[in-house]
Design a protein around this motif. Structure first.
Motif, PDB file in Angstrom:
ATOM      1  N   GLU A 123       0.925  -1.152   0.023  1.00 39.38           N
ATOM      2  CA  GLU A 123       0.019   0.115  -0.145  1.00 39.38           C
ATOM      3  C   GLU A 123       0.995   1.326  -0.055  1.00 39.38           C
ATOM      4  O   GLU A 123       0.374   2.535  -0.321  1.00 39.38           O
ATOM      5  N   ASP A 124       1.876   1.083   0.580  1.00 42.59           N
ATOM      6  CA  ASP A 124       2.946   2.331   0.578  1.00 42.59           C
ATOM      7  C   ASP A 124       3.326   2.431  -0.706  1.00 42.59           C
ATOM      8  O   ASP A 124       3.572   3.722  -1.300  1.00 42.59           O
ATOM      9  N   GLN A 125       3.756   1.686  -1.210  1.00 48.93           N
ATOM     10  CA  GLN A 125       4.450   1.867  -2.820  1.00 48.93           C
ATOM     11  C   GLN A 125       3.177   2.122  -3.559  1.00 48.93           C
ATOM     12  O   GLN A 125       3.702   2.999  -4.691  1.00 48.93           O
ATOM     13  N   GLN A 126       2.301   1.753  -3.550  1.00 51.78           N
ATOM     14  CA  GLN A 126       1.041   2.201  -4.739  1.00 51.78           C
ATOM     15  C   GLN A 126       0.875   3.519  -4.125  1.00 51.78           C
ATOM     16  O   GLN A 126       0.636   4.218  -5.153  1.00 51.78           O
ATOM     17  N   GLU A 127       0.833   3.841  -3.222  1.00 48.95           N
ATOM     18  CA  GLU A 127       0.665   5.431  -2.957  1.00 48.95           C
ATOM     19  C   GLU A 127       1.493   6.420  -3.429  1.00 48.95           C
ATOM     20  O   GLU A 127       1.219   7.538  -3.829  1.00 48.95           O
ATOM     21  N   ARG A 128       2.774   5.918  -3.249  1.00 47.58           N
ATOM     22  CA  ARG A 128       4.138   6.564  -3.932  1.00 47.58           C
ATOM     23  C   ARG A 128       3.840   6.789  -5.495  1.00 47.58           C
ATOM     24  O   ARG A 128       4.143   8.001  -5.902  1.00 47.58           O
ATOM     25  N   PHE A 129       3.629   5.722  -5.982  1.00 50.40           N
ATOM     26  CA  PHE A 129       3.491   5.790  -7.271  1.00 50.40           C
ATOM     27  C   PHE A 129       2.268   6.558  -7.981  1.00 50.40           C
ATOM     28  O   PHE A 129       2.346   7.175  -9.028  1.00 50.40           O
ATOM     29  N   LYS A 130       1.035   6.691  -7.127  1.00 51.26           N
ATOM     30  CA  LYS A 130       0.104   7.626  -7.466  1.00 51.26           C
ATOM     31  C   LYS A 130       0.229   9.093  -7.392  1.00 51.26           C
ATOM     32  O   LYS A 130       0.001   9.882  -8.252  1.00 51.26           O
ATOM     33  N   GLU A 131       1.293   9.321  -6.281  1.00 52.76           N
ATOM     34  CA  GLU A 131       1.651  10.661  -6.159  1.00 52.76           C
ATOM     35  C   GLU A 131       2.627  11.026  -7.220  1.00 52.76           C
ATOM     36  O   GLU A 131       2.594  12.287  -7.890  1.00 52.76           O
ATOM     37  N   ILE A 132       3.495  10.098  -7.873  1.00 51.07           N
ATOM     38  CA  ILE A 132       4.303  10.436  -8.964  1.00 51.07           C
ATOM     39  C   ILE A 132       3.429  10.407 -10.171  1.00 51.07           C
ATOM     40  O   ILE A 132       3.766  11.216 -10.896  1.00 51.07           O
ATOM     41  N   LYS A 158      11.547   0.042 -11.697  1.00 49.01           N
ATOM     42  CA  LYS A 158      10.958  -1.591 -11.540  1.00 49.01           C
ATOM     43  C   LYS A 158       9.437  -1.257 -10.922  1.00 49.01           C
ATOM     44  O   LYS A 158       8.629  -2.010 -11.399  1.00 49.01           O
ATOM     45  N   GLY A 159       9.361  -0.632  -9.713  1.00 51.93           N
ATOM     46  CA  GLY A 159       8.021  -0.579  -9.143  1.00 51.93           C
ATOM     47  C   GLY A 159       7.019   0.315 -10.078  1.00 51.93           C
ATOM     48  O   GLY A 159       5.816  -0.050 -10.276  1.00 51.93           O
ATOM     49  N   PHE A 160       7.713   1.439 -10.910  1.00 51.94           N
ATOM     50  CA  PHE A 160       6.750   2.165 -11.783  1.00 51.94           C
ATOM     51  C   PHE A 160       6.261   1.193 -12.994  1.00 51.94           C
ATOM     52  O   PHE A 160       4.965   1.308 -13.319  1.00 51.94           O
ATOM     53  N   LYS A 161       7.109   0.170 -13.437  1.00 58.19           N
ATOM     54  CA  LYS A 161       6.702  -0.609 -14.297  1.00 58.19           C
ATOM     55  C   LYS A 161       5.521  -1.449 -13.955  1.00 58.19           C
ATOM     56  O   LYS A 161       4.713  -1.683 -14.662  1.00 58.19           O
ATOM     57  N   ALA A 162       5.852  -2.004 -12.872  1.00 56.98           N
ATOM     58  CA  ALA A 162       5.035  -2.769 -12.118  1.00 56.98           C
ATOM     59  C   ALA A 162       3.649  -2.401 -12.108  1.00 56.98           C
ATOM     60  O   ALA A 162       2.586  -2.793 -11.958  1.00 56.98           O
ATOM     61  N   SER A 163       3.582  -1.138 -11.697  1.00 56.16           N
ATOM     62  CA  SER A 163       2.354  -0.256 -11.157  1.00 56.16           C
ATOM     63  C   SER A 163       1.529  -0.026 -12.447  1.00 56.16           C
ATOM     64  O   SER A 163       0.175   0.062 -12.507  1.00 56.16           O
ATOM     65  N   PHE A 164       2.398   0.490 -13.353  1.00 50.78           N
ATOM     66  CA  PHE A 164       1.611   1.211 -14.719  1.00 50.78           C
ATOM     67  C   PHE A 164       1.678   0.239 -16.219  1.00 50.78           C
ATOM     68  O   PHE A 164       1.275   0.875 -17.226  1.00 50.78           O
ATOM     69  N   GLY A 165       2.582  -0.617 -15.974  1.00 51.74           N
ATOM     70  CA  GLY A 165       2.849  -1.711 -17.160  1.00 51.74           C
ATOM     71  C   GLY A 165       3.725  -1.080 -18.180  1.00 51.74           C
ATOM     72  O   GLY A 165       4.018  -1.794 -19.446  1.00 51.74           O
TER      73      GLY A 165
END
Length: 347
Positions: free
Chosen positions: A230-239, A269-276
């Motif tokens: 949930e922490d990672q998802q929130e960060r990438f939403k902010e980005i 790595k996390g950005f690609k996992a979140s947005f494809g």
């Protein structure tokens, strides 16, 4: 060269613009209707005006300053702030969402339920942008000797300690984490303590240590790449929101990873996992989409469109546009506007 600064914690002062100050009143006491926010034994600064009101309450010790900040905003407002000396602080947002502009760093937001460490240069004006709502923030500012006692816990804290000692003029931001149940309990215990005298100082020091231990644990987890989902998802939403609002700026991957509080590899790595898609591809796709809309709906020259949506030059804009849309910007405009010419530009 290392410069040892006077060993007492920095404090922070908030001011309105000169124009706004003409219609405000300040007091060292909280008004009756604000007593429910009173912090026992604190030094108070209360300011009220057409924008709303805010109260800064500080509890001080030789090694730290604890500041509770309550903002009741009726109209969006910008506050100027400055630190009395090089400041290393743990800042927690309990309610609302503040956007800060730090000297030498730029803009960042600290939403509700997040906390993190910051270095703020001395005597340099920063800005705090507050929307129309209630905002509650608490900060803990540390003396040089106190910071030195735990600087060895992590290389990032060694950097903060060095910045404080050398009075660096550029701000720095460490990773931001979620305020979980345990952290909230610690903050509530601090806020609701009725102790006085030495007992209160001992109690507060113990709870501050608990909060530091919790932050170190989150930092260690982050370093090992095991961010809570949930922490990672929130960060990438902010980005994602930042990219959508600032697509016209030169968005570098190192800047975005730093803004997310992550190392570059984990961020990509996390950005690609979140947005494809990779972050760079996401930015290019967004810019091309916006450019395509302008090509269809306006007479803006293609060169102007390229710069407007954030491309550094027309050649690269044309290359990326063709890669995504399978045609040049000129061809796209002609297909959608009856082969309309574009002031003789050739792309």
């Amino acid at each position: 060269m290392k410069m040892i600064i006077d060993d007492y914690p920095a404090t922070i002062r908030f001011l309105l613009s000169t124009k706004s100050e003409a219609t405000t009143e300040s007091s060292p006491l909280l008004p009756v209707h604000y007593q429910h926010n009173a912090l026992r034994g604190a030094f108070v600064t209360y300011t009220e005006g057409g924008f709303g009101c805010f109260a800064a309450q500080e509890v001080r010790s030789p090694h730290w300053v604890m500041g509770w900040l309550n903002f009741s905003i009726r109209h969006p407002v910008t506050l100027n702030f400055s630190a009395s000396k090089p400041m290393v602080a743990l800042i927690c947002t309990l309610r609302g969402r503040a956007v800060y502009e730090l000297p030498g760093f730029g803009n960042f937001s600290l939403p509700k339920g997040r906390y993190g460490f910051y270095y703020i240069p001395p005597h340099l004006a920063g800005n705090m942008f507050l929307a129309e709502e209630e905002h509650h923030t608490v900060y803990f500012s540390f003396s040089a000797s106190f910071l030195e006692s735990f600087a060895g816990q992590h290389i990032n804290f060694q950097e903060l300690y060095a910045a404080q000692q050398q009075q660096v003029t550029a701000a720095n931001v460490l990773p931001v984490f979620k305020i979980g149940v345990e952290e909230r309990k610690i903050l509530d215990a601090i806020r609701n303590s009725n102790l006085t005298g030495p007992a209160k100082q001992i109690f507060l020091q113990a709870r501050i240590n608990d909060l530091l231990v919790s932050y170190f644990a989150s930092l260690e987890t982050s370093d090992k790449g095991r961010l809570r989902i949930e922490d990672q998802q929130e960060r990438f939403k902010e980005i994602e929101k930042f990219i959508q609002e600032n697509y016209h700026l030169p968005l570098k991957m190192q800047f975005l990873s730093r803004k997310a509080g992550m190392n570059l590899r984990s961020f990509e790595k996390g950005f690609k996992a979140s947005f494809g898609v990779k972050a760079k591809e996401y930015i290019e796709q967004l810019r091309v989409k916006l450019a395509a809309d302008l090509l269809k709906s306006s007479d803006m020259p293609i060169t102007a469109i390229a710069y407007h949506v954030g491309f550094a030059g027309t050649n690269y804009f044309s290359f990326v546009f063709r890669k995504i849309q399978h045609c040049s910007p000129r061809e796209y405009r002609q297909r959608n506007e009856g082969k309309k010419t574009d002031k003789g530009e050739i792309l």
